[in-house]
Design a protein around this motif. Sequence first.
Motif, PDB file in Angstrom:
ATOM      1  N   MET A  89       0.822  -1.206   0.000  1.00 37.63           N
ATOM      2  CA  MET A  89       0.000   0.000   0.000  1.00 37.63           C
ATOM      3  C   MET A  89       0.860   1.262   0.000  1.00 37.63           C
ATOM      4  N   ASP A  90       1.916   1.278   0.794  1.00 45.35           N
ATOM      5  CA  ASP A  90       2.802   2.446   0.819  1.00 45.35           C
ATOM      6  C   ASP A  90       3.475   2.663  -0.532  1.00 45.35           C
ATOM      7  N   LEU A  91       3.834   1.582  -1.197  1.00 40.02           N
ATOM      8  CA  LEU A  91       4.436   1.700  -2.526  1.00 40.02           C
ATOM      9  C   LEU A  91       3.435   2.315  -3.506  1.00 40.02           C
ATOM     10  N   LEU A 117       4.128  10.595  -6.508  1.00 36.88           N
ATOM     11  CA  LEU A 117       5.131  10.996  -7.499  1.00 36.88           C
ATOM     12  C   LEU A 117       4.489  11.294  -8.851  1.00 36.88           C
ATOM     13  N   GLN A 118       3.461  10.533  -9.205  1.00 31.95           N
ATOM     14  CA  GLN A 118       2.747  10.816 -10.459  1.00 31.95           C
ATOM     15  C   GLN A 118       2.102  12.200 -10.390  1.00 31.95           C
ATOM     16  N   LYS A 164      11.514  22.301 -15.059  1.00 25.74           N
ATOM     17  CA  LYS A 164      12.348  21.237 -15.620  1.00 25.74           C
ATOM     18  C   LYS A 164      13.162  20.487 -14.567  1.00 25.74           C
ATOM     19  N   ASN A 165      13.737  21.220 -13.610  1.00 27.81           N
ATOM     20  CA  ASN A 165      14.598  20.582 -12.613  1.00 27.81           C
ATOM     21  C   ASN A 165      13.820  19.590 -11.747  1.00 27.81           C
ATOM     22  N   ASN A 166      12.712  20.036 -11.201  1.00 33.80           N
ATOM     23  CA  ASN A 166      11.926  19.147 -10.350  1.00 33.80           C
ATOM     24  C   ASN A 166      11.247  18.049 -11.156  1.00 33.80           C
ATOM     25  N   LYS A 223      12.424  10.579 -12.467  1.00 34.56           N
ATOM     26  CA  LYS A 223      13.386   9.502 -12.193  1.00 34.56           C
ATOM     27  C   LYS A 223      12.932   8.661 -11.010  1.00 34.56           C
ATOM     28  N   GLU A 224      12.479   9.321  -9.944  1.00 35.11           N
ATOM     29  CA  GLU A 224      12.002   8.593  -8.761  1.00 35.11           C
ATOM     30  C   GLU A 224      10.795   7.723  -9.115  1.00 35.11           C
TER      31      GLU A 224
END
Length: 126
Positions: free
Chosen positions: A81-83, A90-91, A103-105, A111-112
């Motif tokens: 669930m945490d995953l 992140l999405q 762009k930086n963030n 990547k994460e």
Amino acid sequence: MKNNYVVTTSFQYMIECTCPSPDHTFIIDVHKGDIITVTEEKKYVDSLGWLALVLINDYRFYMYIQELEDFVSEGKIFSVMDLDLKINYLQYKVNETLDSLDKNNFSFYAKELAKLKEIQESAAVY
């Protein structure tokens, strides 16, 4: 009810026998994407504490509950669930940085997200 955890960082785990003979130990390799299933079966060993029966790959053994908690706090394992929640977050961050043209963030979050999706796809519970 079984609790499944997904391994996010490969590591070696030394299985120690809780029997009187101290020379019954061996090391297993736990790989990124492996599933650790924690069963309801628990036992208490005097002077050692609580242990839970876990299943990793083809191994069944008792693991100290404190070690499981340490692995979670160190980020070596995530509950399923945490995953899912982390991937969802992140999405959202990727979409947010796209909207703001950051762009930086965007690069960091993308990547994460890719790393966690790779782990999710390699895990056997999905």
